[in-house]
Design a protein around this motif. Structure first.
Motif, short mmCIF file in Angstrom:
data_model
loop_
_atom_site.label_atom_id
_atom_site.label_comp_id
_atom_site.label_asym_id
_atom_site.label_seq_id
_atom_site.Cartn_x
_atom_site.Cartn_y
_atom_site.Cartn_z
N UNK A 98 0.83 -1.21 0.00
CA UNK A 98 0.00 0.00 0.00
C UNK A 98 0.86 1.25 0.00
N UNK A 99 1.98 1.18 0.70
CA UNK A 99 2.88 2.33 0.75
C UNK A 99 3.48 2.59 -0.64
N UNK A 100 3.88 1.52 -1.31
CA UNK A 100 4.42 1.67 -2.67
C UNK A 100 3.39 2.30 -3.61
N UNK A 101 2.17 1.80 -3.54
CA UNK A 101 1.12 2.32 -4.42
C UNK A 101 0.82 3.78 -4.13
N UNK B 109 -3.80 8.16 -8.98
CA UNK B 109 -3.65 8.50 -7.55
C UNK B 109 -4.89 8.09 -6.76
N UNK B 110 -6.06 8.44 -7.27
CA UNK B 110 -7.31 8.20 -6.52
C UNK B 110 -7.62 6.72 -6.37
N UNK B 111 -7.38 5.95 -7.41
CA UNK B 111 -7.72 4.53 -7.37
C UNK B 111 -6.48 3.67 -7.25
N UNK B 112 -5.55 4.13 -6.42
CA UNK B 112 -4.33 3.36 -6.19
C UNK B 112 -4.66 2.04 -5.52
N UNK B 113 -3.82 1.05 -5.77
CA UNK B 113 -4.07 -0.27 -5.20
C UNK B 113 -3.94 -0.29 -3.69
N UNK B 114 -4.88 -0.98 -3.02
CA UNK B 114 -4.84 -1.16 -1.57
C UNK B 114 -5.14 -2.63 -1.25
N UNK B 115 -4.58 -3.05 -0.16
CA UNK B 115 -4.78 -4.45 0.23
C UNK B 115 -6.26 -4.71 0.50
N UNK B 116 -6.76 -5.73 -0.13
CA UNK B 116 -8.17 -6.07 0.06
C UNK B 116 -9.09 -5.44 -0.95
#
Length: 376
Positions: A40-43, A111-118
């Motif tokens: 998440x930090x990378x994204x 930016x807005x739809x960056x990947x997040x876990x889950x």
């Protein structure tokens, strides 16, 4: 050899960096995530970089348009030139409008739809309505531009013969230009490269009566407000006659005659005294003055002061001296033009002078031969 050595050095430097990256990876601690899966930090970091990049892109774009607009050509010096400029600026406006929207949305969505876990991306197979919209809009815009461009091109290229345009031939050869005026009959004499000999540098047909009053010059003079139809010929290779200030260009093709016409609207003197050109010339002369100081310190002659003139240029890379293939253009009042033209020698006069000169040489040679024979 030097280039080869430089390539080897660059390649070795690249290999060194690659090996250093491997060493850096091996030196990482055991607690470092080496799975190469984005966190998440990378994204979030990459999303921020995308957003910052597009902001930087817009800032640079605005700066370039603001700071480098001074390098635009001044107002067009021909009747059709404003239509060409309008078409160009309309195209730029549409391109920039689309670019700002698409690039902005692209980077904002990153930016807005960056990947997040889950979070799971939505699988969106197709949407006929959306596909129709983003297909039909470009079709309409491009069709409008093309139709507008075709009408503009048609207006420029279809010369109105009822306006009785002045006929001028532009002759290209490596690496210079010649202009041939059609004389009082406004009809050019026939020409062929096989007739090139002596002063007949353009190969004008001596047997054609229309060529008698043709005038060949190394400088192009045009009367302001008078339609001009240019006929282009090439002696050797493909050239391109480029009139930047008149927004006109036409390929000059060996073995065929191409044509283009325009009406000059601004004299050389009027363009020279315009606010835009006064500032530009002053800036150029300031640069020349600074460069002249260095030249004088090196014992060389200083640069001459620059003064604006219209020029005909070659816009095809036609050989080693292509850069120097240019001809001065003088746009002036009709009275000044006629006065200049009256001072020029016609083709018939030039050929008569050449024959007279050849006759004199032949007579002198014969007389010398007779004298030598008598002495012997």
């Amino acid at each position: 050899m030097t280039v080869f050595l430089v390539i080897i050095v660059i390649a070795l430097f690249a290999v060194t960096l690659w090996q250093m990256s491997k060493i850096f990876d091996l030196s990482k601690g055991s607690d470092i995530d080496s799975s190469q899966v984005a966190t998440d930090k990378d994204n979030k970091t990459h999303g921020m970089f995308m957003l910052l990049f597009v902001i930087l892109l817009y800032v640079i774009t605005i700066y370039c348009f603001w700071n480098y607009s001074k390098f635009y050509l001044p107002e067009a010096a021909s009747e059709h030139g404003s239509h060409v400029d309008n078409l160009m600026f309309l195209s730029i406006a549409i391109i920039m409008f689309v670019q700002i929207i698409t690039q902005g949305l692209l980077h904002w969505f990153a930016y807005k739809y960056q990947g997040r876990k889950g979070r799971k991306a939505l699988f969106y197979a197709d949407n006929d309505k959306l596909e129709f919209i983003w297909t039909i809009i470009p079709v309409i815009v491009l069709a409008g531009l093309i139709i507008y461009g075709l009408f503009t091109w048609s207006d420029i290229m279809n010369i109105n013969e009822e306006e009785d345009p002045m006929i001028v031939e532009i002759y290209a050869y490596q690496f210079a230009w010649r202009a041939r005026y059609s004389g009082e009959d406004n009809t050019l004499g026939g020409a062929n490269v096989r007739f090139i000999e002596g002063v007949n540098q353009l190969g004008v047909d001596e047997s054609d009566p229309y060529g008698e009053d043709d005038v060949v010059t190394t400088e192009l003079h045009l009367p302001v407000g008078k339609p001009v139809l240019f006929k282009f010929r090439s002696q050797d290779v493909l050239h391109s006659a480029f009139f930047p200030h008149f927004r006109a260009q036409m390929n000059v093709v060996p073995g065929m005659i191409t044509q283009f016409g325009f009406t000059p609207t601004i004299t050389s003197e009027e363009m020279r005294s315009s606010e835009y050109m006064v500032d530009k010339v002053a800036n150029i002369n300031e640069i020349r003055k600074d460069n002249s100081k260095d030249l004088m310190q090196a014992g060389e002659a200083p640069l001459d002061s620059y003064e604006f003139e219209y020029y005909l240029l070659c816009n095809k890379i036609c050989g080693q001296a292509h850069y120097n293939m240019q001809m001065k253009i003088v746009v002036e009042s009709e009275e000044d033009y006629k006065a200049w033209l009256e001072k020029q020698q016609t083709f018939g006069e030039a050929m008569a002078a050449q024959k007279e000169s050849q006759l004199e040489v032949s007579t002198e040679t014969a007389e010398v031969a007779v004298v030598e024979k008598e002495n012997n």
